[in-house]
Design an enzyme around this catalytic site. Structure first.
Site, PDB file in Angstrom:
ATOM      1  N   GLU A  76     -58.640  16.080  15.509  1.00  0.00           N
ATOM      2  CA  GLU A  76     -57.469  15.520  14.916  1.00  0.00           C
ATOM      3  C   GLU A  76     -58.292  14.270  13.761  1.00  0.00           C
ATOM      4  O   GLU A  76     -59.134  13.652  14.172  1.00  0.00           O
ATOM      5  CB  GLU A  76     -56.602  14.629  15.865  1.00  0.00           C
ATOM      6  N   ARG A  77     -57.749  14.369  12.416  1.00  0.00           N
ATOM      7  CA  ARG A  77     -58.276  13.425  11.478  1.00  0.00           C
ATOM      8  C   ARG A  77     -59.925  13.814  11.229  1.00  0.00           C
ATOM      9  O   ARG A  77     -60.573  12.909  10.932  1.00  0.00           O
ATOM     10  CB  ARG A  77     -58.244  12.205  11.899  1.00  0.00           C
ATOM     11  N   ASN A 107     -55.498  11.436  22.287  1.00  0.00           N
ATOM     12  CA  ASN A 107     -54.365  12.204  22.397  1.00  0.00           C
ATOM     13  C   ASN A 107     -54.756  13.314  23.374  1.00  0.00           C
ATOM     14  O   ASN A 107     -55.017  14.690  22.896  1.00  0.00           O
ATOM     15  CB  ASN A 107     -53.651  12.859  21.135  1.00  0.00           C
ATOM     16  N   LYS A 154     -55.481   6.102  25.764  1.00  0.00           N
ATOM     17  CA  LYS A 154     -54.460   5.818  24.789  1.00  0.00           C
ATOM     18  C   LYS A 154     -53.274   5.872  25.832  1.00  0.00           C
ATOM     19  O   LYS A 154     -52.831   6.864  26.225  1.00  0.00           O
ATOM     20  CB  LYS A 154     -54.533   6.591  23.744  1.00  0.00           C
ATOM     21  N   GLU A 176     -47.635   5.985  20.335  1.00  0.00           N
ATOM     22  CA  GLU A 176     -47.451   7.208  19.549  1.00  0.00           C
ATOM     23  C   GLU A 176     -46.994   8.419  20.825  1.00  0.00           C
ATOM     24  O   GLU A 176     -47.502   9.520  20.530  1.00  0.00           O
ATOM     25  CB  GLU A 176     -48.642   7.490  18.803  1.00  0.00           C
ATOM     26  N   ARG A 216     -44.751  -4.128  12.969  1.00  0.00           N
ATOM     27  CA  ARG A 216     -45.834  -3.453  13.962  1.00  0.00           C
ATOM     28  C   ARG A 216     -47.177  -4.120  14.088  1.00  0.00           C
ATOM     29  O   ARG A 216     -47.706  -4.013  15.045  1.00  0.00           O
ATOM     30  CB  ARG A 216     -45.788  -1.887  13.227  1.00  0.00           C
ATOM     31  N   LYS A 247     -58.843  -1.755  17.435  1.00  0.00           N
ATOM     32  CA  LYS A 247     -59.262  -1.195  16.154  1.00  0.00           C
ATOM     33  C   LYS A 247     -59.513  -2.503  15.216  1.00  0.00           C
ATOM     34  O   LYS A 247     -58.967  -3.733  15.597  1.00  0.00           O
ATOM     35  CB  LYS A 247     -58.070  -0.565  15.713  1.00  0.00           C
ATOM     36  N   ASP A 268     -53.827   0.329  10.980  1.00  0.00           N
ATOM     37  CA  ASP A 268     -54.602   1.567  11.325  1.00  0.00           C
ATOM     38  C   ASP A 268     -55.482   2.092  10.463  1.00  0.00           C
ATOM     39  O   ASP A 268     -55.087   2.869   9.597  1.00  0.00           O
ATOM     40  CB  ASP A 268     -53.497   2.690  11.409  1.00  0.00           C
ATOM     41  N   GLU A 297     -59.596   9.057   7.377  1.00  0.00           N
ATOM     42  CA  GLU A 297     -58.282   9.370   7.633  1.00  0.00           C
ATOM     43  C   GLU A 297     -57.571   9.003   6.480  1.00  0.00           C
ATOM     44  O   GLU A 297     -56.661   9.549   5.750  1.00  0.00           O
ATOM     45  CB  GLU A 297     -57.757   9.042   8.998  1.00  0.00           C
TER      46      GLU A 297
END
Ligand code: GCV
Length: 734
Positions: free
Chosen positions: A200-201, A243, A320, A324, A369, A393, A398, A426
């Protein structure tokens, strides 16, 4: 493959080469005239160990006449092997090994426990802890020697890499007195790698973890991965995506993870796993994953015991949760603390830790957000178990090309917070855009939260010195894949390198790191180093300029995040859409996070909040992050916002053109293979920077109807052309 580097350090020359040394030196002189560069593919990263200029090599060989390492443990053997490999490559041959120092110029490496000669030196190693080292010029039995000493074998390994770096960067080896200890305890890569090898990414090919062939086949790449990480002080790796898939915790996958842990162990690298919160249901047959349910708690304890039976030095879990769509304690009306502490309790008897991510946003549409993580986590300050780190982060949205520092830093003094940076790009053009992220990391780390008065930098929050935390850490979302050059592009290797160096010491400077990396990766010739460092240092700002100037953010194509799509709207969540973030219309642009807007500014300490809240004082780089202003709003330059935006777009595109010219000028000084790929990628970047500029301007003009200021070219195509571009197969999509 080799390329000849030309160094600049002042190295004294000695004569009296052994026969082996002489043969290699002649070979080099005949076949590799200074300045000639042969092809390389980037696989060796910054550990290329190519021959230094012969005059320098001769001096270094005199400084290192023999190698004394007691290789009685796997780590000590790795240290010895690395020194042999490095010195062989750099100096033409590895020095002979000896059992003890017996002549001038010995290199003595180890711990007082492994070497009586080191013990006799009575070096002060106490403050170096378990991973620190010193490198010192000493005298042993009347002989001048160099000692690399540490309390542990891993400390000595780090010292050996530092010693090799001195040679790689053409430093003198006399009168050495170096003491180093990491400022952060947990220095981990986060691989967002799935079990099917999709990353992912990820923009560097498929995952390097060949799960199917593990544990039987341990790809030699795993050892090189460990060497590269150890060389910059990274001491942990989370193997699987946040994820996550509960299968990672099944016996079959634990056996595979254990095989990797076995390869990494000699290099001081611990394995961690992302834990899926609902695993008790998915692989445990339970009906719930409620963290207060006794059966669930028992399941996790048993799972932790099982993991530690397979991997005795397992690092812990990364989680996580309730973000999401990932499962988490809130699914059962419980809190982040309930969830994190349940896992912490299961890991504590084994010394493991939980890295609980603060990247959360709720199912309900929040008013902003950017405020959510702070709102959800600050009330829990001081409530997490002792072995929990909250992983935050760098910014509140993001991983944008530029974000103000996350307001959680400094806001949870009773909780250790660890930094999460993204190394993979990303939102910064994927692997083809040259963007050195050192300045971005540095900008966040040096940001002053002012929570305890001036000087309360983010670096001091995470290194534990501000609030007295011993458990500290930094995570980097890896940019590593199975591409031959590991990172998808040669320059992206610098971001992995910079992450590691800053995780070791978050107070280091991005430019110094870039210079080190350029010397180790390309050449020590200043005619190469200086232009390369100059390109790198401005490259991230160029991306900000051509993608998201003046505080704009999240304008990338939805889902894949490739290319401009500021017009994007109407997805299932408003806060996934660019229009949510820029709020532009015919009158103005920007997200009002001031006291009359979402009031996100109130999440910062009062002096910072006051500065961000005041449109006249907010740093212009964050103007549209915190304020909605008219297109005519005057900036410090005296220009209206609209003109300033255009100037930024053009400056970004021009910078890329400038990098191309600089790089073209380096032809012949860099090996042709790497030179050609970087040149091709820069051409792609220029095209895409222009695309970002043109598409963005076309869209803003469709809203504000303003003409372009004189001297700036209009977009060559109408807006609907840019809007028609679709990229269903852009890499890295989740
Ligand atoms: C792993 C962003 C990325 C997701 C990523 C998420 C996260 O939203 O686009 O791919 O998921 O961050 O950090 O969890």
């Amino acid at each position: 493959m080799v390329s000849l580097t030309r160094g600049t350090g002042e190295i004294r020359t000695r004569t009296g080469l052994g026969r082996g040394w002489r043969l290699v030196a002649c070979w080099l002189a005949v076949f590799l005239p200074v300045g000639q560069a042969l092809a390389e593919d980037g696989h060796d990263l910054w550990l290329r160990y190519v021959p230094v200029q012969e005059a320098q090599a001769a001096a270094y060989r005199a400084d290192i006449s023999e190698l004394v390492v007691t290789a009685s443990t796997p780590t000590a053997r790795a240290t010895r092997d690395e020194l042999q490999r490095g010195l062989q490559g750099l100096l033409g041959a590895a020095p002979p090994q000896a059992g003890k120092v017996g002549r001038d110029g010995a290199l003595l490496v180890g711990t007082p426990a492994s070497s009586p000669q080191l013990a006799a030196l009575k070096l002060d190693l106490k403050a170096l802890g378990e991973e620190g080292y010193l490198i010192r010029s000493v005298r042993i039995g009347g002989h001048p020697a160099t000692a690399i000493a540490a309390n542990t074998d891993v400390g000595a390994l780090y010292g050996a890499f530092h010693f090799l770096r001195l040679i790689q960067t053409a430093q003198p080896l006399q009168a050495l007195d170096i003491r180093e200890a990491p400022r952060l305890k947990v220095r981990v890569l986060n691989h967002w790698d799935n079990l099917d090898r999709h990353v992912e990414r990820g923009y560097a090919g498929e995952s390097i973890w060949d799960w199917h062939r593990l544990p039987g086949w341990k790809d030699p790449r795993y050892t090189d991965y460990a060497r590269a990480n150890a060389s910059i002080g990274i001491n942990g790796t989370v193997l699987n995506n946040v994820n996550s898939n509960a299968q990672s915790l099944t016996p079959m996958y634990l056996e595979k993870a254990a095989a990797l842990a076995g390869v990494f162990r000699p290099y001081g690298i611990k394995v961690y796993l992302s834990a899926r919160f609902s695993a008790p249901m998915e692989i445990g047959g339970l009906k719930t994953a409620d963290p207060l349910d006794p059966a669930v708690r028992r399941w996790w304890k048993a799972k932790a015991d099982e993991v530690y039976r397979a991997i005795p030095d397992f690092g812990g879990f990364l989680v996580k949760a309730n973000s999401e769509g990932q499962p988490g304690p809130q699914d059962y009306g419980r809190s982040h603390v309930d969830g994190a502490n349940m896992l912490a309790e299961a890991l504590a008897p084994h010394g493991g830790i939980v890295m609980w991510r603060a990247f959360v946003y709720s199912h309900e549409q929040p008013d902003d957000r950017a405020k959510q993580a702070y709102s959800e986590f600050v009330p829990f300050d001081g409530k997490f178990a002792r072995n929990v780190l909250v992983q935050v982060k760098n910014g509140a949205i993001d991983f944008q090309p530029r974000e103000p520092f996350h307001p959680l830093f400094g806001a949870m003094p009773k909780t250790p917070l660890m930094m999460e940076f993204q190394i993979t790009k990303e939102y910064l053009g994927f692997a083809t855009h040259l963007a050195y992220l050192g300045p971005m990391y540095e900008e966040t780390l040096r940001a002053d939260t002012q929570v305890r008065g001036p000087g309360s930098t983010v670096a001091r929050v995470i290194d534990g010195t501000l609030d007295g935390h011993a458990l500290t850490g930094m995570a980097g979302v890896a940019n590593i894949g199975s591409d031959r050059n590991w990172s998808g592009s040669h320059f992206d290797q610098a971001n992995w390198f910079a992450f590691g160096r800053l995780a070791w010491n978050p107070h280091l400077g991005a430019e110094d790191i870039a210079r080190e990396w350029a010397k180790m990766t390309f050449s020590t010739d200043p005619a190469v180093v200086e232009p390369v460092v100059a390109m790198m240092m401005g490259s991230r700002e160029a991306v900000v300029d051509y993608m998201t100037p003046l505080g704009l953010h999240h304008l990338m194509g939805r889902g894949h995040h490739y290319g401009p799509a500021p017009w994007d709207a109407g997805s299932e969540r408003a806060d996934w859409d660019p229009v949510y973030y820029h709020r532009a219309d015919r009158n103005g642009i920007g997200f009002d996070r001031g006291s009359h807007g979402s009031n996100a500014v109130a999440q910062y300490a009062p002096p910072v909040a006051a500065q961000f809240d005041d449109v006249a004082q907010v740093p212009e780089q964050f103007l549209l992050w915190f304020h909605h202003v008219p297109w005519e709003h005057r900036l410090k330059s005296g220009r209206p916002l609209w003109d300033e935006l255009i100037a930024h777009y053009d400056r970004g595109v021009d910078y890329v053109a400038g990098m191309r010219r600089t790089w073209d000028g380096l032809a012949g000084k860099i090996d042709p293979e790497r030179h050609a790929q970087v040149a091709a990628f820069l051409a792609i970047q220029q095209q895409e920077a222009q695309w970002w500029r043109d598409a963005s301007i076309a869209y803003w003009q469709s809203l504000n109807g303003l003409p372009l200021p004189a001297g700036h070219a209009p977009p060559p195509k109408p807006l609907d052309y840019y809007q028609s571009l679709k990229f269903p197969y852009a890499p890295g999509n989740g």
